[in-house]
Design an enzyme around this catalytic site. Structure first.
Site, PDB file in Angstrom:
ATOM      1  N   HIS A 133       3.099   1.263  11.936  1.00  0.00           N
ATOM      2  CA  HIS A 133       1.697   1.416  12.288  1.00  0.00           C
ATOM      3  C   HIS A 133       1.572   0.887  13.713  1.00  0.00           C
ATOM      4  O   HIS A 133       2.395   0.069  14.152  1.00  0.00           O
ATOM      5  CB  HIS A 133       0.796   0.630  11.332  1.00  0.00           C
ATOM      6  CG  HIS A 133       0.820   1.186   9.935  1.00  0.00           C
ATOM      7  ND1 HIS A 133       1.357   0.520   8.868  1.00  0.00           N
ATOM      8  CD2 HIS A 133       0.370   2.370   9.456  1.00  0.00           C
ATOM      9  CE1 HIS A 133       1.250   1.265   7.783  1.00  0.00           C
ATOM     10  NE2 HIS A 133       0.655   2.397   8.113  1.00  0.00           N
TER      11      HIS A 133
ATOM     12  N   ASP B 242       1.725  -2.728  13.705  1.00  0.00           N
ATOM     13  CA  ASP B 242       3.011  -3.344  13.338  1.00  0.00           C
ATOM     14  C   ASP B 242       3.778  -3.642  14.629  1.00  0.00           C
ATOM     15  O   ASP B 242       4.452  -4.664  14.754  1.00  0.00           O
ATOM     16  CB  ASP B 242       3.875  -2.405  12.484  1.00  0.00           C
ATOM     17  CG  ASP B 242       3.289  -2.149  11.096  1.00  0.00           C
ATOM     18  OD1 ASP B 242       2.746  -3.097  10.503  1.00  0.00           O
ATOM     19  OD2 ASP B 242       3.390  -1.002  10.607  1.00  0.00           O
TER      20      ASP B 242
ATOM     21  N   GLU C 209      -0.196  13.087   6.639  1.00  0.00           N
ATOM     22  CA  GLU C 209       0.302  12.608   5.335  1.00  0.00           C
ATOM     23  C   GLU C 209      -0.852  12.698   4.340  1.00  0.00           C
ATOM     24  O   GLU C 209      -1.711  11.817   4.292  1.00  0.00           O
ATOM     25  CB  GLU C 209       0.793  11.161   5.448  1.00  0.00           C
ATOM     26  CG  GLU C 209       1.313  10.621   4.124  1.00  0.00           C
ATOM     27  CD  GLU C 209       1.816   9.170   4.191  1.00  0.00           C
ATOM     28  OE1 GLU C 209       1.989   8.629   5.301  1.00  0.00           O
ATOM     29  OE2 GLU C 209       2.020   8.579   3.118  1.00  0.00           O
TER      30      GLU C 209
ATOM     31  N   GLU D 241       4.339  12.420   0.656  1.00  0.00           N
ATOM     32  CA  GLU D 241       4.711  11.259  -0.160  1.00  0.00           C
ATOM     33  C   GLU D 241       4.674  11.676  -1.632  1.00  0.00           C
ATOM     34  O   GLU D 241       3.680  12.235  -2.116  1.00  0.00           O
ATOM     35  CB  GLU D 241       3.755  10.087   0.092  1.00  0.00           C
ATOM     36  CG  GLU D 241       4.034   8.932  -0.849  1.00  0.00           C
ATOM     37  CD  GLU D 241       3.456   7.593  -0.409  1.00  0.00           C
ATOM     38  OE1 GLU D 241       3.375   7.333   0.800  1.00  0.00           O
ATOM     39  OE2 GLU D 241       3.097   6.812  -1.309  1.00  0.00           O
TER      40      GLU D 241
ATOM     41  N   ASP E  47      -2.101   3.868  -6.443  1.00  0.00           N
ATOM     42  CA  ASP E  47      -0.887   4.283  -5.741  1.00  0.00           C
ATOM     43  C   ASP E  47       0.177   3.201  -5.958  1.00  0.00           C
ATOM     44  O   ASP E  47       0.111   2.123  -5.376  1.00  0.00           O
ATOM     45  CB  ASP E  47      -1.250   4.435  -4.252  1.00  0.00           C
ATOM     46  CG  ASP E  47      -0.112   4.963  -3.410  1.00  0.00           C
ATOM     47  OD1 ASP E  47       0.962   5.243  -3.957  1.00  0.00           O
ATOM     48  OD2 ASP E  47      -0.302   5.066  -2.191  1.00  0.00           O
TER      49      ASP E  47
ATOM     50  N   ASP F 140       8.740   5.007   1.065  1.00  0.00           N
ATOM     51  CA  ASP F 140       7.514   4.198   1.100  1.00  0.00           C
ATOM     52  C   ASP F 140       7.378   3.496  -0.261  1.00  0.00           C
ATOM     53  O   ASP F 140       6.595   3.917  -1.118  1.00  0.00           O
ATOM     54  CB  ASP F 140       6.292   5.072   1.413  1.00  0.00           C
ATOM     55  CG  ASP F 140       5.108   4.236   1.879  1.00  0.00           C
ATOM     56  OD1 ASP F 140       5.222   2.989   1.904  1.00  0.00           O
ATOM     57  OD2 ASP F 140       4.065   4.826   2.218  1.00  0.00           O
TER      58      ASP F 140
HETATM   59  C1  XUL Z   1      -0.724   4.802   2.053  1.00  0.00           C
HETATM   60  C2  XUL Z   1       0.501   5.160   2.740  1.00  0.00           C
HETATM   61  C3  XUL Z   1       0.666   4.619   4.115  1.00  0.00           C
HETATM   62  C4  XUL Z   1       1.191   5.633   5.076  1.00  0.00           C
HETATM   63  C5  XUL Z   1       1.310   5.175   6.500  1.00  0.00           C
HETATM   64  O1  XUL Z   1      -0.803   5.247   0.778  1.00  0.00           O
HETATM   65  O2  XUL Z   1       1.345   5.820   2.182  1.00  0.00           O
HETATM   66  O3  XUL Z   1       1.535   3.542   4.065  1.00  0.00           O
HETATM   67  O4  XUL Z   1       2.444   6.048   4.679  1.00  0.00           O
HETATM   68  O5  XUL Z   1       0.109   4.863   7.063  1.00  0.00           O
HETATM   69 MN    MN Z   2       3.175   6.795   2.750  1.00  0.00          MN
END
Ligand code: XUL
Ligand code: MN
Length: 370
Positions: free
Chosen positions: A74, A77, A199, A235, A273, A308
């Protein structure tokens, strides 16, 4: 059940390639990445951290120890307290991080503007009803592009965290998409090299998020000023939260040549999540994601395998990195499973429309009982 025979020539050219074995073989090497947030303290909305924090500098050497080459960022970060720093200070800090990456033999995969923690983004960034707040979101995104350039990556990931609503009537969704597109176009214009990876995620933190699936993301890409520079990151958990099959979502993006990264993990049904280790909840879905990536030659395009994942809150300090090592290992084991799957037997089942036999072939292959 179909007899096990040697696979025919398929999308994968030779046995050597199929098994990815040996020096000089045509093995497709995957490159793995994760973000500093994946070494997590275990806090959740109902409880405080349970593991000690580790500084970014102390996290970096752990990447290579775990077999990872790529770092996902990020913007904050890389540049903590970003809003209190001048543009020059921000760039100097990014340059310092680049030196740390180089010294550790690591590569930055992407930078994502964190548009979900500032008071100005409470009601969204690009889709905020207040034009000043929308401007803040765009300015911060352009700055993220400058940070990315210093870190040596052209990839900007947009997880559209607060672009959506808790109450439908609070925003004009049609207008919101117009603003999203405008923000994307501003980013494309800011730097001719930048690539934007959307994403998608259908909910959390918002009740109803805009751009909930890769189909939504890709339709925005085509409407942008430069569709060749707008793609997606899928994701696993986000696709599952949308009630969709992650491997089909990936195949759709691959068909459009727009799967530019993945966040592999797992998710146990329609809940919060979970960011579970890859393959931890559903082996067959994990197999199918790897199968789709393999078949499309995903790694040959230079794309990363991002994980992730988060350690369980109940995990003690000592094994707080095991979820990363495990996810990578489970992925690699699934690559072996994808490469050694009996394609001839599969073709016979399909030709005979004998799907019960195909089911057995898949399950016995995964169980190692063939
Ligand atoms: C949130 C998520 C984030 C993104 C990056 O659900 O997956 O970590 O991957 O901002
Ligand atoms: Mn993610």
């Amino acid at each position: 059940m179909a007899k096990k025979t040697q696979p025919k020539e398929g999308p994968v050219k030779s046995k050597r390639t199929r098994e990815g074995a040996g020096e000089g073989g045509a093995k497709t090497a995957y490159r793995f990445s994760f973000g500093p947030w994946n070494i997590h303290e275990g806090a959740d909305p109902f409880g405080p951290p349970v593991r000690d924090p580790i500084s970014f500098a102390r996290k970096l050497p752990l990447y290579q120890e775990l077999g990872f080459e790529g770092v996902q960022f990020h913007d904050d970060d890389a540049v903590p307290d970003i809003n209190t720093k001048s543009p020059q200070q921000v760039l100097r800090q990014a340059q310092a991080v680049r030196k740390m990456l180089d010294a550790a033999g690591l590569t930055a995969e992407f930078v994502a503007p964190r548009l979900w923690e500032d008071p100005r983004t409470i009601d969204g960034g690009y889709t905020n009803n207040d034009p000043e707040n929308r401007q803040y979101a765009i300015d911060r995104s352009l700055q993220a592009i400058d940070i990315a350039a210093e870190l040596g990556t052209v990839n900007i990931v947009l997880w559209l965290a607060r672009e959506g609503t808790y109450i439908r009537e609070s925003k004009n969704a049609r207008l919101a998409h117009d603003w999203l597109l405008e923000a994307i176009n501003r980013m494309l214009a800011h730097n001719p090299n930048v690539r934007i990876l959307i994403e998608p995620k259908p909910n959390e933190p918002m009740d109803q998020a805009y751009v909930p699936t890769i189909g939504h993301a890709i339709s925005l890409a085509y409407l942008s000023e430069d569709p060749a520079r707008v793609g997606g990151l899928i994701e696993t958990a986000h696709a599952k939260l949308a009630g969709l099959d992650p491997s089909d979502e990936m195949a759709f993006a691959l068909f459009h040549k727009k799967l530019w990264s993945v966040h592999l993990n797992d998710q146990n049904g329609l809940k919060f999540d979970e960011d579970k280790s890859f393959a931890a909840a559903n082996l067959r879905e994990a197999f199918n994601q790897v199968r789709v990536l393999e078949e499309a030659g995903y790694a040959r395009q230079g794309a990363w395998v991002g994980l992730d994942v988060k350690a369980m809150r109940t995990q003690k300090e000592e094994s707080r990195l095991a979820h990363l090592a495990n996810s990578k290992r489970f992925f690699e084991l699934m690559v072996e499973k994808a490469r050694s799957f009996d394609r001839q037997a599969e073709a016979e089942c399909i030709a005979n429309r004998d799907y019960e036999a195909l089911e057995r072939l898949v399950i016995e292959h995964l169980l190692g009982t063939l």
